[in-house]
Design a protein around this motif. Sequence first.
Motif, PDB file in Angstrom:
ATOM      1  N   ILE A   1      -8.014  -4.660  11.603  1.00 17.28           N
ATOM      2  CA  ILE A   1      -8.023  -3.447  10.778  1.00 17.28           C
ATOM      3  C   ILE A   1      -6.758  -3.343   9.934  1.00 17.28           C
ATOM      4  O   ILE A   1      -6.344  -2.252   9.558  1.00 17.28           O
ATOM      5  CB  ILE A   1      -8.191  -2.180  11.648  1.00 17.28           C
ATOM      6  CG1 ILE A   1      -6.996  -2.014  12.599  1.00 17.28           C
ATOM      7  CG2 ILE A   1      -9.481  -2.225  12.420  1.00 17.28           C
ATOM      8  CD1 ILE A   1      -7.015  -0.699  13.347  1.00 17.28           C
ATOM      9  N   ALA A   2      -6.146  -4.503   9.626  1.00 17.95           N
ATOM     10  CA  ALA A   2      -4.949  -4.500   8.781  1.00 17.95           C
ATOM     11  C   ALA A   2      -5.261  -3.870   7.437  1.00 17.95           C
ATOM     12  O   ALA A   2      -6.384  -3.940   6.965  1.00 17.95           O
ATOM     13  CB  ALA A   2      -4.449  -5.936   8.579  1.00 17.95           C
ATOM     14  N   PRO A   3      -4.278  -3.240   6.770  1.00 18.08           N
ATOM     15  CA  PRO A   3      -4.521  -2.562   5.503  1.00 18.08           C
ATOM     16  C   PRO A   3      -5.216  -3.428   4.472  1.00 18.08           C
ATOM     17  O   PRO A   3      -6.078  -2.963   3.736  1.00 18.08           O
ATOM     18  CB  PRO A   3      -3.116  -2.158   5.046  1.00 18.08           C
ATOM     19  CG  PRO A   3      -2.339  -2.031   6.309  1.00 18.08           C
ATOM     20  CD  PRO A   3      -2.887  -3.060   7.232  1.00 18.08           C
ATOM     21  N   GLU A   4      -4.877  -4.734   4.424  1.00 20.00           N
ATOM     22  CA  GLU A   4      -5.499  -5.568   3.415  1.00 20.00           C
ATOM     23  C   GLU A   4      -6.982  -5.793   3.693  1.00 20.00           C
ATOM     24  O   GLU A   4      -7.743  -6.164   2.808  1.00 20.00           O
ATOM     25  CB  GLU A   4      -4.795  -6.918   3.324  1.00 20.00           C
ATOM     26  CG  GLU A   4      -4.636  -7.639   4.659  1.00 20.00           C
ATOM     27  CD  GLU A   4      -3.306  -7.316   5.308  1.00 20.00           C
ATOM     28  OE1 GLU A   4      -2.742  -6.249   4.969  1.00 20.00           O
ATOM     29  OE2 GLU A   4      -2.829  -8.120   6.121  1.00 20.00           O
ATOM     30  N   ALA A   5      -7.392  -5.558   4.952  1.00 20.70           N
ATOM     31  CA  ALA A   5      -8.805  -5.733   5.287  1.00 20.70           C
ATOM     32  C   ALA A   5      -9.609  -4.484   5.019  1.00 20.70           C
ATOM     33  O   ALA A   5     -10.823  -4.494   5.148  1.00 20.70           O
ATOM     34  CB  ALA A   5      -8.941  -6.128   6.758  1.00 20.70           C
ATOM     35  N   THR A   6      -8.946  -3.387   4.637  1.00 21.29           N
ATOM     36  CA  THR A   6      -9.645  -2.123   4.441  1.00 21.29           C
ATOM     37  C   THR A   6      -9.604  -1.646   3.006  1.00 21.29           C
ATOM     38  O   THR A   6      -9.708  -0.469   2.738  1.00 21.29           O
ATOM     39  CB  THR A   6      -9.027  -1.040   5.347  1.00 21.29           C
ATOM     40  OG1 THR A   6      -7.650  -0.869   4.984  1.00 21.29           O
ATOM     41  CG2 THR A   6      -9.109  -1.444   6.805  1.00 21.29           C
ATOM     42  N   VAL A   7      -9.453  -2.578   2.078  1.00 18.61           N
ATOM     43  CA  VAL A   7      -9.460  -2.214   0.668  1.00 18.61           C
ATOM     44  C   VAL A   7     -10.842  -1.703   0.296  1.00 18.61           C
ATOM     45  O   VAL A   7     -11.848  -2.297   0.689  1.00 18.61           O
ATOM     46  CB  VAL A   7      -9.095  -3.438  -0.200  1.00 18.61           C
ATOM     47  CG1 VAL A   7      -9.200  -3.097  -1.671  1.00 18.61           C
ATOM     48  CG2 VAL A   7      -7.700  -3.916   0.154  1.00 18.61           C
TER      49      VAL A   7
ATOM     50  N   LEU B   1      -4.529   7.355   7.907  1.00 18.44           N
ATOM     51  CA  LEU B   1      -3.350   6.748   8.522  1.00 18.44           C
ATOM     52  C   LEU B   1      -3.429   5.224   8.563  1.00 18.44           C
ATOM     53  O   LEU B   1      -2.403   4.541   8.570  1.00 18.44           O
ATOM     54  CB  LEU B   1      -3.176   7.288   9.947  1.00 18.44           C
ATOM     55  CG  LEU B   1      -2.763   8.760  10.058  1.00 18.44           C
ATOM     56  CD1 LEU B   1      -2.764   9.207  11.510  1.00 18.44           C
ATOM     57  CD2 LEU B   1      -1.389   8.983   9.439  1.00 18.44           C
ATOM     58  N   ILE B   2      -4.645   4.680   8.586  1.00 18.67           N
ATOM     59  CA  ILE B   2      -4.795   3.222   8.608  1.00 18.67           C
ATOM     60  C   ILE B   2      -4.183   2.588   7.359  1.00 18.67           C
ATOM     61  O   ILE B   2      -3.696   1.457   7.387  1.00 18.67           O
ATOM     62  CB  ILE B   2      -6.290   2.838   8.750  1.00 18.67           C
ATOM     63  CG1 ILE B   2      -6.733   3.040  10.194  1.00 18.67           C
ATOM     64  CG2 ILE B   2      -6.536   1.387   8.355  1.00 18.67           C
ATOM     65  CD1 ILE B   2      -8.175   2.673  10.454  1.00 18.67           C
ATOM     66  N   LYS B   3      -4.181   3.326   6.259  1.00 17.48           N
ATOM     67  CA  LYS B   3      -3.596   2.793   5.017  1.00 17.48           C
ATOM     68  C   LYS B   3      -2.106   2.490   5.175  1.00 17.48           C
ATOM     69  O   LYS B   3      -1.549   1.709   4.412  1.00 17.48           O
ATOM     70  CB  LYS B   3      -3.802   3.798   3.884  1.00 17.48           C
ATOM     71  CG  LYS B   3      -5.270   3.985   3.501  1.00 17.48           C
ATOM     72  CD  LYS B   3      -5.415   4.974   2.359  1.00 17.48           C
ATOM     73  CE  LYS B   3      -6.884   5.140   1.963  1.00 17.48           C
ATOM     74  NZ  LYS B   3      -7.051   6.119   0.860  1.00 17.48           N
ATOM     75  N   PHE B   4      -1.466   3.121   6.160  1.00 18.47           N
ATOM     76  CA  PHE B   4      -0.035   2.893   6.385  1.00 18.47           C
ATOM     77  C   PHE B   4       0.217   1.828   7.452  1.00 18.47           C
ATOM     78  O   PHE B   4       1.361   1.566   7.812  1.00 18.47           O
ATOM     79  CB  PHE B   4       0.638   4.201   6.790  1.00 18.47           C
ATOM     80  CG  PHE B   4       0.543   5.266   5.742  1.00 18.47           C
ATOM     81  CD1 PHE B   4       1.410   5.265   4.657  1.00 18.47           C
ATOM     82  CD2 PHE B   4      -0.424   6.261   5.821  1.00 18.47           C
ATOM     83  CE1 PHE B   4       1.320   6.248   3.679  1.00 18.47           C
ATOM     84  CE2 PHE B   4      -0.513   7.249   4.857  1.00 18.47           C
ATOM     85  CZ  PHE B   4       0.350   7.237   3.771  1.00 18.47           C
ATOM     86  N   GLY B   5      -0.851   1.236   7.987  1.00 17.19           N
ATOM     87  CA  GLY B   5      -0.691   0.195   8.983  1.00 17.19           C
ATOM     88  C   GLY B   5      -1.514   0.459  10.221  1.00 17.19           C
ATOM     89  O   GLY B   5      -2.201   1.485  10.345  1.00 17.19           O
ATOM     90  N   CYS B   6      -1.437  -0.462  11.170  1.00 12.75           N
ATOM     91  CA  CYS B   6      -2.263  -0.380  12.377  1.00 12.75           C
ATOM     92  C   CYS B   6      -1.737   0.657  13.366  1.00 12.75           C
ATOM     93  O   CYS B   6      -2.518   1.378  13.991  1.00 12.75           O
ATOM     94  CB  CYS B   6      -2.320  -1.762  13.040  1.00 12.75           C
ATOM     95  SG  CYS B   6      -3.116  -1.783  14.659  1.00 12.75           S
ATOM     96  N   LEU B   7      -0.441   0.745  13.527  1.00 11.33           N
ATOM     97  CA  LEU B   7       0.128   1.600  14.568  1.00 11.33           C
ATOM     98  C   LEU B   7       0.007   3.101  14.315  1.00 11.33           C
ATOM     99  O   LEU B   7      -0.243   3.861  15.263  1.00 11.33           O
ATOM    100  CB  LEU B   7       1.602   1.234  14.795  1.00 11.33           C
ATOM    101  CG  LEU B   7       1.872  -0.132  15.424  1.00 11.33           C
ATOM    102  CD1 LEU B   7       3.376  -0.362  15.550  1.00 11.33           C
ATOM    103  CD2 LEU B   7       1.217  -0.213  16.799  1.00 11.33           C
TER     104      LEU B   7
ATOM    105  N   THR C   1      -0.500   8.445  16.542  1.00  2.00           N
ATOM    106  CA  THR C   1      -0.815   9.865  16.316  1.00  2.00           C
ATOM    107  C   THR C   1      -1.777  10.392  17.362  1.00  2.00           C
ATOM    108  O   THR C   1      -1.564  11.474  17.945  1.00  2.00           O
ATOM    109  CB  THR C   1      -1.424  10.046  14.910  1.00  2.00           C
ATOM    110  OG1 THR C   1      -0.512   9.566  13.922  1.00  2.00           O
ATOM    111  CG2 THR C   1      -1.750  11.505  14.647  1.00  2.00           C
ATOM    112  N   ILE C   2      -2.858   9.645  17.641  1.00  6.47           N
ATOM    113  CA  ILE C   2      -3.840  10.072  18.643  1.00  6.47           C
ATOM    114  C   ILE C   2      -3.186  10.167  20.015  1.00  6.47           C
ATOM    115  O   ILE C   2      -3.392  11.129  20.766  1.00  6.47           O
ATOM    116  CB  ILE C   2      -5.038   9.108  18.672  1.00  6.47           C
ATOM    117  CG1 ILE C   2      -5.834   9.207  17.370  1.00  6.47           C
ATOM    118  CG2 ILE C   2      -5.954   9.425  19.860  1.00  6.47           C
ATOM    119  CD1 ILE C   2      -6.962   8.203  17.263  1.00  6.47           C
ATOM    120  N   ALA C   3      -2.374   9.151  20.357  1.00  9.66           N
ATOM    121  CA  ALA C   3      -1.704   9.146  21.660  1.00  9.66           C
ATOM    122  C   ALA C   3      -0.741  10.319  21.782  1.00  9.66           C
ATOM    123  O   ALA C   3      -0.646  10.955  22.844  1.00  9.66           O
ATOM    124  CB  ALA C   3      -0.970   7.821  21.859  1.00  9.66           C
ATOM    125  N   ALA C   4      -0.021  10.630  20.697  1.00  5.05           N
ATOM    126  CA  ALA C   4       0.923  11.745  20.727  1.00  5.05           C
ATOM    127  C   ALA C   4       0.207  13.071  20.941  1.00  5.05           C
ATOM    128  O   ALA C   4       0.655  13.929  21.727  1.00  5.05           O
ATOM    129  CB  ALA C   4       1.731  11.780  19.429  1.00  5.05           C
TER     130      ALA C   4
END
Length: 531
Positions: free
Chosen positions: A363-369, A496-502, A507-510
């Motif tokens: 789900i890296a950002p480049e894979a979600t263009v 949030l995925i647009k900013f990366g995987c983590l 956010t969900i965990a927090a």
Amino acid sequence: MVTNKDAEAGVQKEEIPHDHLFKVTGLSSSNLQKLGQDVAAATPADFEAAIAATGYGKFNILLMLCTLPAFWSAVSVTSSVSYIFTRAQCDMQLSLLDMGTVNAITYGGMISSAMIWGFLSDTLGRRRIMVWGNFFSGVLELCGSLSQNFPMLLLTRFASGFLFNGPFAVLISYLAELHRTELRARVILLTSLFYTIANTTLPLLAWAILTKDWHFYMFGNKFVIHAWNIFLMATALVPMFTGLAFLCMPESPKFLMSRGRNEEAMQVFRKIYTMNTGKPKEEYPIAVLVEEKSEEQAQGVAALRGGLSQLAPLFRAPHLKWLVLMCVIHLGCMFGSNTLRLWYPQLAAMIGSNSNESLCAAIAPEATVPPDDVSCKPILTDMLTYLQSAIVGAGSVLTYGIGGALVNRCGKKLVSGLCGVLSALVIILLPFLGTGAFTVVGLVTAALAFTSLCGASLSSITVDLFPTSSRVMALATFLMCGRVGTILGTITFPALIKFGCLPPFITIAAVLGAVGLACAIVPNTTLKKLE
């Protein structure tokens, strides 16, 4: 041991009062016994006595068979669209944010109609709402299955959620009102199994249809039916069937008694008695029902004012602080739980069933263009992709089995807090330990099991916290806030995925970690009597 002499003595003893009573009353002992039964039957019976006298049998089994597709519909209405994105993403040019919006919009429709359906169910009755609400929700789902563009899909999903919220909200009350006291808790617990069946079979239906490369062109190739359209058509038939199934069921006798329609309620009780016992309706042991109709019942604007006056105490001390606390905690719980549940089918398809690729690489950002007409290629899926979702859905069986024992031993407050913290720990580990399809399945199943148990415990605490006069309104507000959390989560995740995987997983965990810690200030309601 009874001898012949004893038997004869018993007969002789019975003959004396028979002659005496016959001289005094002119009635034989058998007639007097029948008269006593008639007097007992003529004594007004309340609802609990009346429903208990109907027994348990074929009617209750038929009711549960009608209920199963209703719960399946609840899962399909909210979740079926999450399975089509692997194919519809290219056909409708959807970005990740578009997918999140489609997932969320159904819950938006539910929120917008919550109060309306509560008012209508107390005015029109349970059965009518379930019949027509389910049927026309299915009709709208069928219209949505023909969607050719994003706006049409969005509009029909909202309308479907708007309509379906009514019959589903009424369903639990209807089930409770057709079972005697000692069976109600078991029946409500059984509905959890229905959810599991739905969450397990829906991905299997998706596998049977969505893995096919079907395209049907009509009207000069201007109108195309893809495999995902057919999948939505199949799921739309279930709420339509549910509405038709409830045509065979009676109106809730409790509702009829509350409206002063005791004669109709008596007919329902006799019908249930006949189906359960096989005896004629004339042998139903109750002849008169108590009058439950309140003189203060109102309609129209007066009923609306009554509902508002019932809601007002919730927003004053001492209930306001607990209402705000429970609603905020539930919002956070559903933010984590439903976001992960609704996005998992897409994540599973991205990872692939035979791939050892990590979750973050998939789900890296480049894979979600966002796709375009030239480069977009649908994500290929196979049986194992959907089997993963089925395993995740079936994982809730252990949740309710083990959770029931934990709640009784440890208390609801401790269980909800511990589950919130544990789910946060599991989700934060997903990007790091999710190095293959089956590892991700195990982690997601564990996370959803913890959040499900946390949500169930919070619901039970909310029931205990508020008095009977305000409990329904408190629960309605509690559930509405949970749906708000679902909307926020499903839209926030792709952003949030647009900013990366983590970022999305952190956010969900927090949020879930905060939910677990906030449970520490929730009052302990274990073994608390209802007010």
